[in-house]
Scaffold this active site. Structure first.
Site, short mmCIF file in Angstrom:
data_model
loop_
_atom_site.label_atom_id
_atom_site.label_comp_id
_atom_site.label_asym_id
_atom_site.label_seq_id
_atom_site.Cartn_x
_atom_site.Cartn_y
_atom_site.Cartn_z
N GLY A 233 37.57 42.64 33.34
CA GLY A 233 38.94 42.22 33.06
C GLY A 233 39.33 42.35 31.60
N GLU B 54 30.35 45.63 36.98
CA GLU B 54 30.66 45.18 38.35
C GLU B 54 29.59 45.55 39.37
OE1 GLU B 54 32.75 46.76 36.33
OE2 GLU B 54 34.53 45.51 36.09
N GLY C 55 37.02 38.96 35.14
CA GLY C 55 38.04 38.36 36.00
C GLY C 55 37.52 37.09 36.64
C1 QUE Z 1 30.31 41.45 36.55
C2 QUE Z 1 31.57 40.91 36.45
C3 QUE Z 1 31.79 39.71 35.75
C4 QUE Z 1 30.68 39.10 35.14
C5 QUE Z 1 29.41 39.66 35.23
C6 QUE Z 1 29.24 40.82 35.94
C7 QUE Z 1 33.08 39.08 35.64
C8 QUE Z 1 33.15 37.83 34.93
C9 QUE Z 1 32.00 37.29 34.35
C10 QUE Z 1 31.93 36.04 33.63
C11 QUE Z 1 31.01 35.87 32.60
C12 QUE Z 1 30.89 34.66 31.93
C13 QUE Z 1 31.69 33.59 32.29
C14 QUE Z 1 32.60 33.75 33.34
C15 QUE Z 1 32.72 34.95 33.99
O1 QUE Z 1 30.81 37.95 34.45
O2 QUE Z 1 34.10 39.62 36.15
O3 QUE Z 1 33.35 32.70 33.70
O4 QUE Z 1 31.57 32.39 31.64
O5 QUE Z 1 34.34 37.20 34.84
O6 QUE Z 1 28.00 41.36 36.03
O7 QUE Z 1 32.62 41.51 37.06
#
Ligand code: QUE
Length: 360
Positions: A124, A147, A75
């Site tokens: 997400g 998370e 997310g």
């Molecule tokens: C826990 C999370 C998320 C996460 C890593 C966690 C999450 C999320 C992202 C993420 C990863 C790469 C991206 C980005 C977001 O990582 O919700 O924009 O390029 O979106 O340990 O909840």
């Protein structure tokens, strides 16, 4: 340049199309591994509502843009974090409201949804996958509920889906953030089919051109997955994640002299202790949750209460922004997470601020 930056900002983060009776949502935010922004959640839900009422459409594919990495990494946690620091979390709550409304719309959707979990599928992305009738794991699938690494908790309906997994697998996924490959997702029942990645475009083409049922079409492309490494650890997961409390699970892992337990103990103890205790309580209370709307209502209240806490702000900093992976949790140990703290996180929101489903 500023112009290029502005152009990138307005680039659509998803697109829709339809071929015959099959509609498609394509995630097109490759720079964030197609992580869901609030606008993506709102827009995708709008398209799903349009197709729900369109008799010409009988099924929906959810996929990511071909040739890019990741299905959906999660997310919009970086923006939620900014909101927690700038507007007391108001914009962050709106993002979770939109995301959980989309999760609920998918869960109650009257037409079959086919989600291609082809690449990183976390948080997400799991919320777009588990409500789908057809959940396609591939040779690229990397599934996780991470998370606990960012001081949040397993949301998107995890409190509905994960407690029902056999052999304490749900607790294992939530407390370790373990990454499952496609074969392991299929073995655990998280996926309904396993397809080699060189068959995905042919399978989608068939779903778009054939009038046959999705189950019949997918059966033609599905193959037996490779052996699931997770199956070999199932006995240990069932035994060492049986405890009702975080302290008991940590003690059981510490008392085991095997290498596997030592590695999982390091994963568990690196996670936010409050996040882990929230996950355990979420799962323990799952039998009392009457339906998925009630699940979304309780998860939204928890998210609203957690997104303004130190641990979420610190976790997103350590994992996604500074990437030093050394979050300083407060409290730092399981014993210091009191029942009163959990009561506050599980407290209902004031009337008028609760999660509500989409109505149209
Ligand atoms: C826990 C999370 C998320 C996460 C890593 C966690 C999450 C999320 C992202 C993420 C990863 C790469 C991206 C980005 C977001 O990582 O919700 O924009 O390029 O979106 O340990 O909840």
């Amino acid at each position: 340049t500023n112009l290029a930056a502005a152009a990138l900002r307005i680039m659509a983060e998803f697109r829709t199309s339809s071929h015959g009776q099959t509609a498609t949502i394509t995630l097109t935010r490759p720079r964030a591994l197609h992580a869901l922004s609030g606008d993506m959640c709102t827009g995708i839900a709008q398209s799903l509502l349009d197709w729900r009422d369109d008799p010409a459409i009988t099924r929906v594919i959810i996929e990511h843009d071909a040739g890019t990495r990741g299905f959906c990494a999660g997310g919009d946690v970086a923006n939620v974090r900014s909101s927690a620091m700038e507007d007391s979390g108001a914009a962050g709550r709106a993002i979770f409201m939109a995301e959980y409304r989309l999760n609920h719309l998918l869960f109650t959707y009257p037409k079959p949804v086919i989600t291609f979990m082809d690449g990183v599928t976390m948080g997400g992305g799991v919320g777009l996958s588990l409500p789908a009738a057809f959940r396609i794991a591939t040779s690229n699938t990397l599934f996780a509920m991470p998370e606990g690494a960012i001081g949040l908790f397993p949301d998107i309906g995890a409190g509905w889906y994960l407690p029902h997994l056999p052999g304490n697998l749900g607790k294992f996924l939530a407390l370790t953030g373990a990454r499952l490959d496609g074969a392991e997702c299929f073995w655990a029942g998280l996926a309904t089919h396993y397809l080699p990645d060189d068959q995905l475009e042919a399978a989608k083409a068939a779903l778009r051109s054939s009038g046959d049922e999705p189950a019949a079409i997918l059966a033609k492309f599905a193959v037996d997955p490779p052996e699931a490494r997770l199956a070999g650890n199932a006995d240990k997961i069932a035994r060492l994640f049986a405890g009702d409390t975080l302290e008991a699970i940590i003690a059981d892992l510490a008392a085991d002299d095997g290498k596997w337990a030592a590695k999982e103990l390091r994963s568990v103890t690196a996670k936010c202790p409050t996040s882990s205790k929230v996950a355990l309580r979420l799962f323990a209370e799952a039998p009392h949750v009457p339906d998925f709307a009630a699940e979304m209502r309780r998860e939204y209240a928890i998210a609203a209460n957690m997104l303004v806490r130190h641990d979420f702000i610190e976790g997103v900093r350590a994992v996604l922004l500074d990437k030093d992976n050394t979050p300083q949790w407060q409290p730092a140990s399981p014993e210091e997470v009191t029942d009163a703290m959990l009561e506050a996180i599980f407290a209902d929101l004031p009337t008028g601020e609760e999660w509500t489903p989409l109505t149209r």
